[in-house]
Structure formats: structure tokens, C-alpha cells
Design a protein around this motif. Structure first.
Motif, PDB file in Angstrom:
ATOM      1  N   VAL A   1     -10.402  -0.810  -5.955  1.00  7.43           N
ATOM      2  CA  VAL A   1     -11.477  -1.541  -6.948  1.00  7.43           C
ATOM      3  C   VAL A   1     -12.298  -0.396  -7.793  1.00  7.43           C
ATOM      4  CG1 VAL A   1     -11.998  -3.586  -5.358  1.00  7.43           C
ATOM      5  CG2 VAL A   1     -12.911  -1.480  -4.721  1.00  7.43           C
ATOM      6  N   LYS A   2     -12.846  -1.079  -8.971  1.00  5.07           N
ATOM      7  CA  LYS A   2     -13.831  -0.054  -9.677  1.00  5.07           C
ATOM      8  C   LYS A   2     -14.971  -0.242 -10.194  1.00  5.07           C
ATOM      9  CE  LYS A   2      -9.140   1.396 -10.157  1.00  5.07           C
ATOM     10  NZ  LYS A   2      -8.850   2.457  -9.327  1.00  5.07           N
ATOM     11  N   TYR A   3     -15.491  -1.384  -9.072  1.00  3.50           N
ATOM     12  CA  TYR A   3     -17.146  -1.622  -9.442  1.00  3.50           C
ATOM     13  C   TYR A   3     -17.566  -1.376  -7.954  1.00  3.50           C
ATOM     14  CZ  TYR A   3     -15.905  -3.772 -13.881  1.00  3.50           C
ATOM     15  OH  TYR A   3     -15.384  -3.942 -15.246  1.00  3.50           O
ATOM     16  N   ARG A   4     -18.784  -0.909  -8.248  1.00  2.00           N
ATOM     17  CA  ARG A   4     -19.477  -0.627  -6.845  1.00  2.00           C
ATOM     18  C   ARG A   4     -19.916  -1.851  -6.030  1.00  2.00           C
ATOM     19  NH1 ARG A   4     -24.822  -0.860  -5.263  1.00  2.00           N
ATOM     20  NH2 ARG A   4     -25.752  -1.166  -7.585  1.00  2.00           N
ATOM     21  N   GLU A   5     -20.291  -2.918  -6.704  1.00  4.48           N
ATOM     22  CA  GLU A   5     -20.244  -4.061  -5.935  1.00  4.48           C
ATOM     23  C   GLU A   5     -19.130  -4.845  -5.353  1.00  4.48           C
ATOM     24  OE1 GLU A   5     -23.275  -3.470  -9.440  1.00  4.48           O
ATOM     25  OE2 GLU A   5     -20.993  -3.546  -9.264  1.00  4.48           O
ATOM     26  N   ASP A   6     -17.973  -4.610  -6.131  1.00  8.19           N
ATOM     27  CA  ASP A   6     -16.452  -4.941  -5.628  1.00  8.19           C
ATOM     28  C   ASP A   6     -16.390  -4.239  -4.185  1.00  8.19           C
ATOM     29  OD1 ASP A   6     -16.376  -6.998  -7.557  1.00  8.19           O
ATOM     30  OD2 ASP A   6     -14.931  -5.951  -8.628  1.00  8.19           O
ATOM     31  N   ALA A   7     -16.711  -3.019  -4.299  1.00  5.58           N
ATOM     32  CA  ALA A   7     -16.449  -2.116  -3.218  1.00  5.58           C
ATOM     33  C   ALA A   7     -17.105  -2.536  -2.086  1.00  5.58           C
ATOM     34  CB  ALA A   7     -16.664  -0.351  -3.659  1.00  5.58           C
ATOM     35  N   GLU A   8     -18.366  -2.829  -2.163  1.00  4.58           N
ATOM     36  CA  GLU A   8     -19.083  -3.383  -1.169  1.00  4.58           C
ATOM     37  C   GLU A   8     -18.673  -4.679  -0.389  1.00  4.58           C
ATOM     38  OE1 GLU A   8     -21.650  -1.878   0.594  1.00  4.58           O
ATOM     39  OE2 GLU A   8     -21.133  -0.165  -0.681  1.00  4.58           O
ATOM     40  N   ARG A   9     -18.295  -5.699  -1.432  1.00  5.75           N
ATOM     41  CA  ARG A   9     -17.750  -6.602  -0.949  1.00  5.75           C
ATOM     42  C   ARG A   9     -16.308  -6.538  -0.083  1.00  5.75           C
ATOM     43  NH1 ARG A   9     -19.596  -8.236  -6.149  1.00  5.75           N
ATOM     44  NH2 ARG A   9     -21.459  -9.404  -6.344  1.00  5.75           N
ATOM     45  N   VAL A  10     -15.614  -5.734  -0.860  1.00 12.32           N
ATOM     46  CA  VAL A  10     -14.186  -5.462  -0.304  1.00 12.32           C
ATOM     47  C   VAL A  10     -14.467  -4.702   1.115  1.00 12.32           C
ATOM     48  CG1 VAL A  10     -12.066  -4.103  -0.611  1.00 12.32           C
ATOM     49  CG2 VAL A  10     -12.847  -5.561  -2.161  1.00 12.32           C
ATOM     50  N   ARG A  11     -15.279  -3.934   1.313  1.00 13.22           N
ATOM     51  CA  ARG A  11     -15.472  -3.328   2.568  1.00 13.22           C
ATOM     52  C   ARG A  11     -15.818  -4.061   3.422  1.00 13.22           C
ATOM     53  NH1 ARG A  11     -18.505   0.366   0.762  1.00 13.22           N
ATOM     54  NH2 ARG A  11     -17.043   2.044   0.375  1.00 13.22           N
ATOM     55  N   HIS A  12     -16.660  -5.063   3.225  1.00 12.48           N
ATOM     56  CA  HIS A  12     -17.184  -5.943   4.224  1.00 12.48           C
ATOM     57  C   HIS A  12     -16.064  -6.978   4.649  1.00 12.48           C
ATOM     58  CE1 HIS A  12     -20.005  -8.718   6.135  1.00 12.48           C
ATOM     59  NE2 HIS A  12     -19.625  -9.672   5.584  1.00 12.48           N
ATOM     60  N   ALA A  13     -15.221  -7.198   3.472  1.00 13.18           N
ATOM     61  CA  ALA A  13     -14.305  -8.222   3.793  1.00 13.18           C
ATOM     62  C   ALA A  13     -13.160  -7.553   4.723  1.00 13.18           C
ATOM     63  CB  ALA A  13     -13.624  -8.735   2.554  1.00 13.18           C
TER      64      ALA A  13
ATOM     65  N   GLN B   1     -14.080  -7.519   8.317  1.00 15.23           N
ATOM     66  CA  GLN B   1     -13.846  -8.991   8.857  1.00 15.23           C
ATOM     67  C   GLN B   1     -12.392  -9.055   9.184  1.00 15.23           C
ATOM     68  OE1 GLN B   1     -15.804 -11.540   6.234  1.00 15.23           O
ATOM     69  NE2 GLN B   1     -17.612 -11.755   7.885  1.00 15.23           N
ATOM     70  N   MET B   2     -11.323  -8.698   8.146  1.00 15.47           N
ATOM     71  CA  MET B   2     -10.106  -8.984   8.310  1.00 15.47           C
ATOM     72  C   MET B   2      -9.661  -7.953   9.344  1.00 15.47           C
ATOM     73  SD  MET B   2      -8.516  -8.733   4.384  1.00 15.47           S
ATOM     74  CE  MET B   2      -9.417  -9.509   2.941  1.00 15.47           C
ATOM     75  N   LEU B   3      -9.979  -6.791   9.418  1.00 13.84           N
ATOM     76  CA  LEU B   3      -9.468  -5.929  10.530  1.00 13.84           C
ATOM     77  C   LEU B   3      -9.900  -6.296  11.984  1.00 13.84           C
ATOM     78  CD1 LEU B   3      -9.425  -2.582   8.527  1.00 13.84           C
ATOM     79  CD2 LEU B   3      -7.412  -3.987   8.741  1.00 13.84           C
TER      80      LEU B   3
END
Length: 291
Positions: free
Chosen positions: A272-284, A287-289
Motif C-alpha cells: 500500500v502507498k498511503y499512510r492511512e491505508d497502511a494503518e488500516r491494512v496493519r489492523h486488518a 485480525q486476519m492472522l
């Protein structure tokens, strides 16, 4: 290239590492056979530009790329004159005493050797060639009208030199991320195809073809995660196939056999290339893992 069927086109494109589905192979086959421009729309990262590159490689033709941007005009697409060289030429004429005939001096300034060919003119001169007009939706209406004229005649008039006409029309691929609607006149000139993000199995197959060094288990896990992330509606830019490839390779280079939160966090810059996306993806991913 064997153009006897869409299946043959898909096979030959597959040889370059580009895996086209039946619909895309068919419209590519028809565009090549009918000598019509191919307009590809879709989300960023779905393989629009890569298709033009694969076609050029398959046909063994030069690829000429015109990158569109806001404010681009015909000069950036067609040609310009090499002003510094023209000035040097005038000074050389003056030094040689040949600058007294003003009309002849002016005429000599607009010789072909001082012409700077831009992508559209390059494609016409190099024909047969593949002309990629990338992200045409970034350009304005006037530039779109100019493109329509060129694609209708495959020729360009240079007042000082005459008309440059392609002996063989270039194969033209136009791409759009649909940041704005293109005019119907341009769309009517083209064959049209919307490229979707690939399904899970096709994306795994793309990774298998483009990143064979990545283990089967890791590439499948990567694609499963990416597919789930694309289904979210809170990302500014969902990852495309290019990001899937980059992320799989990054994890592979770290020696990751199975995605864990530490490895995922360390390689999010490939996904991902946006800081906000990185935070959301890290949180997601957390949960996934954990689930």
C-alpha cells in the motif's frame, strides 16, 4: 504472430508472462485484426499498461509510450523544434558568411535534423509500432479531440516539412483509470474493454508466471490476503496486481515461508502507498492472522 484466434493471442501473450482471460484475448485479437485502437479502462494496477508492453513484445515491435498528464498539448505529443541547435546553426551560418540570404537561412532552420519527434510522431515514423497512450483520462478535452483526429488518419501535417503518414498504422492502446469520462467520439473510434482485478485462481497463476521464485504456499496466502483487502471499502487505493507481485517478492526476499504480522508490517510499503491505508491494512492483517 499467429492471429488465427483469440486463443492463439492468449497463448502468445502468456509467453511474455501476461495472462489474459478469454474476454481480453478476444478484444485484443479483434483490435489487431480490425486495425482499431484498443481502449482499456479499469482500476489502477489491473494490467492495462502491461498489456500494451506484452503486445509489443509478442509482435516484436517497438513500444512508443505517451504518458498523459493535466495540461498536455499537441506539442508534447507530436513534435517540437530544437531551438538551441537552431541558434547554433544560425551562428555557424553567420560565421561562414552564409547568413546574408535571410530567406534561405530561415528555411534551413526547419530542416528535419532540427525536428524533435514526440511519441505520436515517433510511432508514425517507426510504423509498424505499438503506441501506448497512457492515462488519457488525465488530459483535457482539447487533447482528446487532437487524438481523435490523429487516430482517424494516422498522419500529421508539419507546415515546414509536409505530411508524415504512417505506411502501416501503429497498433494503438489507450488506457484510462476513469478519473473522468472520455468523450463518445473517442470511444466510438476504439474497441473497448474494462479490465477487472483478477479472481483468486487467476492471480495465483499470474504470480506463478511472474514470480516463480515465490513458493506456492506463500503466493496463495498473499493472494488470499490481497483479495480480502480489495473487498474493503475504506482503502484509498486497493492493491493492484503489481502490488501483489511486489509484496510476494518482498516477503520471499525476507525468507518468509508464511505471512506473520511482523513480516507483513515490515513489507507493507510494497503493498500500500498511503499512510492511512497502511494503518488500516496493519489492523486488518492483525485480525486476519489471529482468526
Amino acid at each position: 504472430m499467429d492471429l488465427e484466434s483469440p486463443a492463439a493471442v492468449a497463448t502468445r501473450l502468456g509467453g511474455t508472462g501476461y495472462l489474459a482471460d478469454d474476454a481480453l484475448a478476444t478484444v485484443t485479437f479483434l483490435a489487431l485484426r480490425m486495425q482499431r485502437p484498443l481502449l482499456l479502462e479499469g482500476e489502477p494496477g489491473t494490467g492495462k499498461t502491461a498489456l500494451a508492453e506484452a503486445i509489443a513484445e509478442t509482435l516484436e515491435l517497438p513500444l512508443v509510450r505517451l504518458q498523459c498528464y493535466e495540461g498536455i498539448d499537441a506539442t508534447q505529443a507530436l513534435y517540437d523544434w530544437d531551438f538551441p541547435r537552431q541558434i547554433l546553426h544560425l551562428r555557424a551560418l553567420e560565421a561562414a558568411g552564409a547568413g546574408s540570404d535571410v530567406e534561405e537561412a530561415e528555411k534551413s532552420l526547419y530542416d528535419a535534423r532540427f525536428l524533435l519527434a514526440r511519441p505520436v510522431l515517433q510511432a508514425l515514423q517507426a510504423s509498424p509500432a505499438v503506441l501506448l497512450v497512457d492515462e488519457v483520462d488525465r488530459a483535457d478535452d482539447e487533447f482528446e479531440a487532437f487524438l481523435l483526429e490523429v487516430l482517424s488518419t494516422y498522419q500529421v501535417s508539419i507546415p515546414e516539412l509536409g505530411t508524415v503518414r504512417a505506411a502501416t498504422p501503429p497498433f494503438v492502446v489507450l488506457t484510462s483509470n476513469r478519473t473522468r469520462e472520455l468523450h463518445d467520439a473517442l470511444k466510438r473510434r476504439c474497441l473497448y474493454h474494462w479490465i477487472e482485478h483478477p479472481g483468486l485462481e487467476r492471480e495465483v497463476e499470474i504470480l506463478r508466471s511472474r514470480a516463480p521464485e515465490v513458493s506456492e504456499a506463500l503466493r496463495r496466502q498473499v493472494v488470499e490476503v490481497v483479495q480480502r483487502l480489495r473487498s474493503r471499502d475504506d482503502l484509498q487505493k486497493p492493491p493492484g496486481v503489481a502490488e501483489t507481485l511486489d509484496w510476494a517478492r518482498a516477503l520471499h526476499h525476507l525468507g518468509t515461508a508464511e505471512i506473520d504480522l511482523e513480516a507483513a508490517a515490515a513489507t507493507l510499503g510494497a503493498l500500500v502507498k498511503y499512510r492511512e491505508d497502511a494503518e488500516r491494512v496493519r489492523h486488518a492483517l492483525d485480525q486476519m492472522l489471529r482468526s
